[in-house]
Design a protein around this motif. Structure first.
Motif, PDB file in Angstrom:
ATOM      1  N   GLY A 165       5.746   4.319  37.606  1.00  0.00           N
ATOM      2  CA  GLY A 165       5.757   3.632  36.992  1.00  0.00           C
ATOM      3  C   GLY A 165       6.886   2.134  37.515  1.00  0.00           C
ATOM      4  N   PRO A 166       6.814   1.027  36.927  1.00  0.00           N
ATOM      5  CA  PRO A 166       7.310  -0.051  37.064  1.00  0.00           C
ATOM      6  C   PRO A 166       9.175  -0.157  38.403  1.00  0.00           C
ATOM      7  CG  PRO A 166       8.317   0.254  34.994  1.00  0.00           C
ATOM      8  CD  PRO A 166       6.412   1.087  35.572  1.00  0.00           C
ATOM      9  N   HIS A 167       9.789   1.280  37.736  1.00  0.00           N
ATOM     10  CA  HIS A 167      10.866   0.513  38.018  1.00  0.00           C
ATOM     11  C   HIS A 167      11.907   2.278  37.898  1.00  0.00           C
ATOM     12  CE1 HIS A 167      11.508  -3.280  37.055  1.00  0.00           C
ATOM     13  NE2 HIS A 167      10.652  -3.370  35.994  1.00  0.00           N
ATOM     14  N   TYR A 168      10.855   3.026  38.639  1.00  0.00           N
ATOM     15  CA  TYR A 168      10.903   4.688  39.562  1.00  0.00           C
ATOM     16  C   TYR A 168      11.852   5.133  40.388  1.00  0.00           C
ATOM     17  CZ  TYR A 168      11.398   9.479  40.787  1.00  0.00           C
ATOM     18  OH  TYR A 168      11.553  10.510  40.319  1.00  0.00           O
ATOM     19  N   THR A 169      13.204   5.629  40.217  1.00  0.00           N
ATOM     20  CA  THR A 169      14.394   6.043  40.679  1.00  0.00           C
ATOM     21  C   THR A 169      14.725   6.920  40.925  1.00  0.00           C
ATOM     22  OG1 THR A 169      16.137   6.115  38.878  1.00  0.00           O
ATOM     23  CG2 THR A 169      15.821   3.916  38.940  1.00  0.00           C
ATOM     24  N   TYR A 170      15.870   7.282  42.644  1.00  0.00           N
ATOM     25  CA  TYR A 170      15.161   9.141  42.499  1.00  0.00           C
ATOM     26  C   TYR A 170      16.112   8.980  43.902  1.00  0.00           C
ATOM     27  CZ  TYR A 170      13.089   6.333  46.760  1.00  0.00           C
ATOM     28  OH  TYR A 170      12.383   6.211  47.993  1.00  0.00           O
ATOM     29  N   ALA A 171      16.880   9.629  43.971  1.00  0.00           N
ATOM     30  CA  ALA A 171      18.217   9.719  44.348  1.00  0.00           C
ATOM     31  C   ALA A 171      18.193  10.971  46.290  1.00  0.00           C
ATOM     32  CB  ALA A 171      19.563  10.809  43.778  1.00  0.00           C
ATOM     33  N   LEU A 172      18.788  10.157  46.951  1.00  0.00           N
ATOM     34  CA  LEU A 172      18.143  10.965  48.445  1.00  0.00           C
ATOM     35  C   LEU A 172      20.461  11.164  48.639  1.00  0.00           C
ATOM     36  CD1 LEU A 172      16.163   9.179  50.342  1.00  0.00           C
ATOM     37  CD2 LEU A 172      15.934  11.305  48.803  1.00  0.00           C
ATOM     38  N   GLU A 173      20.615  12.227  49.486  1.00  0.00           N
ATOM     39  CA  GLU A 173      21.550  12.562  50.313  1.00  0.00           C
ATOM     40  C   GLU A 173      21.426  12.759  51.530  1.00  0.00           C
ATOM     41  OE1 GLU A 173      23.395  16.751  48.762  1.00  0.00           O
ATOM     42  OE2 GLU A 173      23.555  15.425  47.127  1.00  0.00           O
ATOM     43  N   LEU A 174      21.607  11.728  52.231  1.00  0.00           N
ATOM     44  CA  LEU A 174      21.672  10.910  53.768  1.00  0.00           C
ATOM     45  C   LEU A 174      23.252  11.596  54.279  1.00  0.00           C
ATOM     46  CD1 LEU A 174      20.186   8.091  53.315  1.00  0.00           C
ATOM     47  CD2 LEU A 174      18.965  10.468  53.508  1.00  0.00           C
ATOM     48  N   PRO A 175      22.920  11.790  55.906  1.00  0.00           N
ATOM     49  CA  PRO A 175      24.352  11.898  56.654  1.00  0.00           C
ATOM     50  C   PRO A 175      24.550  10.977  57.113  1.00  0.00           C
ATOM     51  CG  PRO A 175      21.400  12.705  58.053  1.00  0.00           C
ATOM     52  CD  PRO A 175      21.493  12.655  56.345  1.00  0.00           C
ATOM     53  N   MET A 176      25.701  10.316  57.355  1.00  0.00           N
ATOM     54  CA  MET A 176      26.355   9.762  57.357  1.00  0.00           C
ATOM     55  C   MET A 176      27.353   9.601  58.777  1.00  0.00           C
ATOM     56  SD  MET A 176      25.464   7.832  55.061  1.00  0.00           S
ATOM     57  CE  MET A 176      26.656   6.684  55.834  1.00  0.00           C
ATOM     58  N   PRO A 177      27.347   9.287  60.242  1.00  0.00           N
ATOM     59  CA  PRO A 177      27.478   9.208  61.609  1.00  0.00           C
ATOM     60  C   PRO A 177      28.972   9.627  61.329  1.00  0.00           C
ATOM     61  CG  PRO A 177      26.250   7.104  61.224  1.00  0.00           C
ATOM     62  CD  PRO A 177      26.243   8.194  59.381  1.00  0.00           C
ATOM     63  N   GLY A 178      29.836  10.295  61.843  1.00  0.00           N
ATOM     64  CA  GLY A 178      31.145  11.287  61.964  1.00  0.00           C
ATOM     65  C   GLY A 178      31.482  11.688  60.604  1.00  0.00           C
ATOM     66  N   LEU A 312       6.900  17.417  40.707  1.00  0.00           N
ATOM     67  CA  LEU A 312       7.987  17.946  40.761  1.00  0.00           C
ATOM     68  C   LEU A 312       9.592  17.550  41.115  1.00  0.00           C
ATOM     69  CD1 LEU A 312       7.309  21.801  41.230  1.00  0.00           C
ATOM     70  CD2 LEU A 312       8.156  20.709  38.850  1.00  0.00           C
ATOM     71  N   ASN A 313       9.160  16.760  42.620  1.00  0.00           N
ATOM     72  CA  ASN A 313      10.272  16.189  42.762  1.00  0.00           C
ATOM     73  C   ASN A 313       9.863  14.438  42.010  1.00  0.00           C
ATOM     74  OD1 ASN A 313      10.719  17.474  45.540  1.00  0.00           O
ATOM     75  ND2 ASN A 313       9.290  16.159  46.308  1.00  0.00           N
ATOM     76  N   ALA A 314       9.305  13.716  41.305  1.00  0.00           N
ATOM     77  CA  ALA A 314       9.600  12.819  40.275  1.00  0.00           C
ATOM     78  C   ALA A 314      10.054  13.105  38.952  1.00  0.00           C
ATOM     79  CB  ALA A 314       7.988  12.470  39.815  1.00  0.00           C
ATOM     80  N   LEU A 315      10.151  14.419  38.269  1.00  0.00           N
ATOM     81  CA  LEU A 315      10.854  15.123  36.648  1.00  0.00           C
ATOM     82  C   LEU A 315      12.381  14.807  37.454  1.00  0.00           C
ATOM     83  CD1 LEU A 315       8.121  17.657  35.714  1.00  0.00           C
ATOM     84  CD2 LEU A 315       9.019  15.439  34.942  1.00  0.00           C
ATOM     85  N   GLY A 316      12.744  15.733  38.768  1.00  0.00           N
ATOM     86  CA  GLY A 316      13.861  16.314  38.666  1.00  0.00           C
ATOM     87  C   GLY A 316      14.381  14.300  39.676  1.00  0.00           C
ATOM     88  N   HIS A 317      13.616  13.650  39.953  1.00  0.00           N
ATOM     89  CA  HIS A 317      14.217  11.861  41.085  1.00  0.00           C
ATOM     90  C   HIS A 317      14.816  12.049  41.906  1.00  0.00           C
ATOM     91  CE1 HIS A 317      13.102   9.616  37.689  1.00  0.00           C
ATOM     92  NE2 HIS A 317      13.281   9.907  36.908  1.00  0.00           N
ATOM     93  N   THR A 318      14.074  12.886  42.450  1.00  0.00           N
ATOM     94  CA  THR A 318      14.615  13.806  44.410  1.00  0.00           C
ATOM     95  C   THR A 318      13.542  13.725  45.094  1.00  0.00           C
ATOM     96  OG1 THR A 318      14.621  15.777  43.534  1.00  0.00           O
ATOM     97  CG2 THR A 318      16.497  15.276  43.284  1.00  0.00           C
ATOM     98  N   GLN A 319      13.991  13.377  46.228  1.00  0.00           N
ATOM     99  CA  GLN A 319      13.112  13.053  47.404  1.00  0.00           C
ATOM    100  C   GLN A 319      12.360  11.982  47.355  1.00  0.00           C
ATOM    101  OE1 GLN A 319      13.556  15.331  49.577  1.00  0.00           O
ATOM    102  NE2 GLN A 319      15.490  16.247  48.836  1.00  0.00           N
ATOM    103  N   VAL A 320      11.687  10.892  48.688  1.00  0.00           N
ATOM    104  CA  VAL A 320      10.766  10.306  48.993  1.00  0.00           C
ATOM    105  C   VAL A 320       9.847  10.194  47.434  1.00  0.00           C
ATOM    106  CG1 VAL A 320       9.848   8.704  49.861  1.00  0.00           C
ATOM    107  CG2 VAL A 320      11.971   9.492  50.614  1.00  0.00           C
ATOM    108  N   PRO A 321       8.787   9.584  46.814  1.00  0.00           N
ATOM    109  CA  PRO A 321       7.692  10.054  46.113  1.00  0.00           C
ATOM    110  C   PRO A 321       6.737   9.916  47.090  1.00  0.00           C
ATOM    111  CG  PRO A 321       9.000   8.194  45.059  1.00  0.00           C
ATOM    112  CD  PRO A 321       9.689   8.614  46.180  1.00  0.00           C
ATOM    113  N   MET A 322       5.626   9.890  46.513  1.00  0.00           N
ATOM    114  CA  MET A 322       4.375   9.545  47.059  1.00  0.00           C
ATOM    115  C   MET A 322       3.951   8.296  46.577  1.00  0.00           C
ATOM    116  SD  MET A 322       0.516  11.730  46.577  1.00  0.00           S
ATOM    117  CE  MET A 322       1.232  12.860  47.434  1.00  0.00           C
TER     118      MET A 322
END
Length: 349
Positions: A165-178, A312-322
């Motif tokens: 889609g033209p505006h696909y959104t997804y979320a990532l949980e990333l480690p932060m320094p400190g 499955l990642n696309a349905l859950g809107h998790t992880q970087v998509p292909m």
């Protein structure tokens, strides 16, 4: 565990721990449509049904052929000359997960807007089709907010194309320094349709690596071969022999590269082009001459697994998509991803 029954919680416990309840709930309410019960489709179906999507519709009007049995493990000898979506194969799919609604459908005009509207799919996976058919199907999926994948095994390789889609959104949980806890970030990825991706033309810049705002120029030989195959099919030229087929594919691939401002020498430094196209032609000759969608089981397993995971990642809107072409070369053990016609994802503030 809001919205999840005790049976679902027990069955999906490990994956809920992996990708979270929110993502699992999105999957359990999703309707996935798979067009053409091919070898790749078999692997995709197995993975998404076991993962707990809400419902699955398999669209196919063809009969089971002997060569379908190789990678199509939902088929048996007794199914030959019967419909691929007959009761027996569908029952075997259903047996994987009784919580998923499984049905078959015949739509001779599956590429029509009305058919896409009637199917009401969250995701549609096309496992066969000409360039024109796939472009049309992708266009209708866009009109009805349906995420689209196209895929096919090709001997020791294959491709996956994705348009979420033209505006696909997804979320990532990333480690932060400190910090011990990860921080959640949201991204927006703008996908392009198959039609627009195929018409991407490269800059004439002498650089061969990624150019800002432009796709990577070092594209896998399998993608050029796929595009050349689609071009040959659109011309409806007779294929007299495997050797004739290989020659035509290499010529068309070369013409396509030059038309897109890509130096043929760039690909020639990566692969032995005559050998590659001869091998590709042998693998695809039956597909072209006999309209077969069978595949080599180890290849369809890997290709279908890659697609199912991204779906499955696309349905859950998790992880970087292909984004947006994946080209599998099982002989070398590689599956590079090429972003063709798209721009990088943007991170929300």
């Amino acid at each position: 565990m809001a919205g999840v029954t005790e049976d679902e919680a027990a069955l999906y416990d490990r994956q809920i721990r992996l990708w979270g309840l929110e993502a699992q709930n999105k999957m359990r309410s999703a309707h996935v449509v798979v067009v053409c019960f091919s070898g790749v489709a078999t692997e995709v179906i197995k993975n998404i049904v076991l993962s707990g999507i809400g419902s699955l519709t398999i669209v196919d009007s063809e009969l089971v052929r002997p060569d379908d049995l190789g990678a199509g493990f939902f088929f048996r000898d007794t199914d030959i000359s019967r419909k691929r979506i007959a009761e027996a194969p569908l029952a075997r799919v259903q047996a994987l997960n009784p919580l998923v609604k499984v049905r078959g459908a015949e739509h001779s005009a599956v590429a029509s807007s009305d058919a896409c509207k009637m199917l009401q799919a969250d995701v549609l996976v096309a496992c066969a089709g000409t360039r024109a058919e796939l472009e049309t199907l992708n266009t209708h999926c866009r009109a009805h907010n349906t995420m689209f994948y196209a895929t096919q095994a090709q001997g020791m390789g294959g491709f996956i194309f994705s348009d979420l889609g033209p505006h696909y959104t997804y979320a990532l949980e990333l480690p932060m320094p400190g910090k011990q806890e990860k921080q959640r970030f949201r991204y927006t990825q703008s996908f392009v349709t198959l039609h627009d991706s195929l018409r991407t033309t490269w800059s004439k810049s002498p650089r061969e690596d990624e150019i800002v705002g432009q796709p990577v120029r070092r594209i896998s030989a399998g993608l050029w071969a796929t595009w050349a195959l689609w071009e040959l099919q659109s011309r409806k030229e007779p294929v007299l022999s495997v050797e004739d087929f290989a020659t035509k594919l290499e010529t068309l691939a070369t013409d396509l590269m030059r038309a897109k401002n890509v130096q043929v020498e760039t690909l020639a430094r990566q692969v032995d082009m005559p050998h590659f196209f001869a091998t590709f032609a042998r693998a695809m000759y039956t597909h072209v001459s006999e309209n077969s969608v069978a595949g080599f089981a180890p290849v369809t397993a890997v290709l279908g697994g890659l697609l199912a995971q991204d779906l499955l990642n696309a349905l859950g809107h998790t992880q970087v998509p292909m984004v947006n072409w994946c080209i599998l070369d099982a002989s070398s053990g590689t599956a590079p991803i090429h972003a063709i016609g798209t721009l990088p994802a943007t991170k929300e503030a």
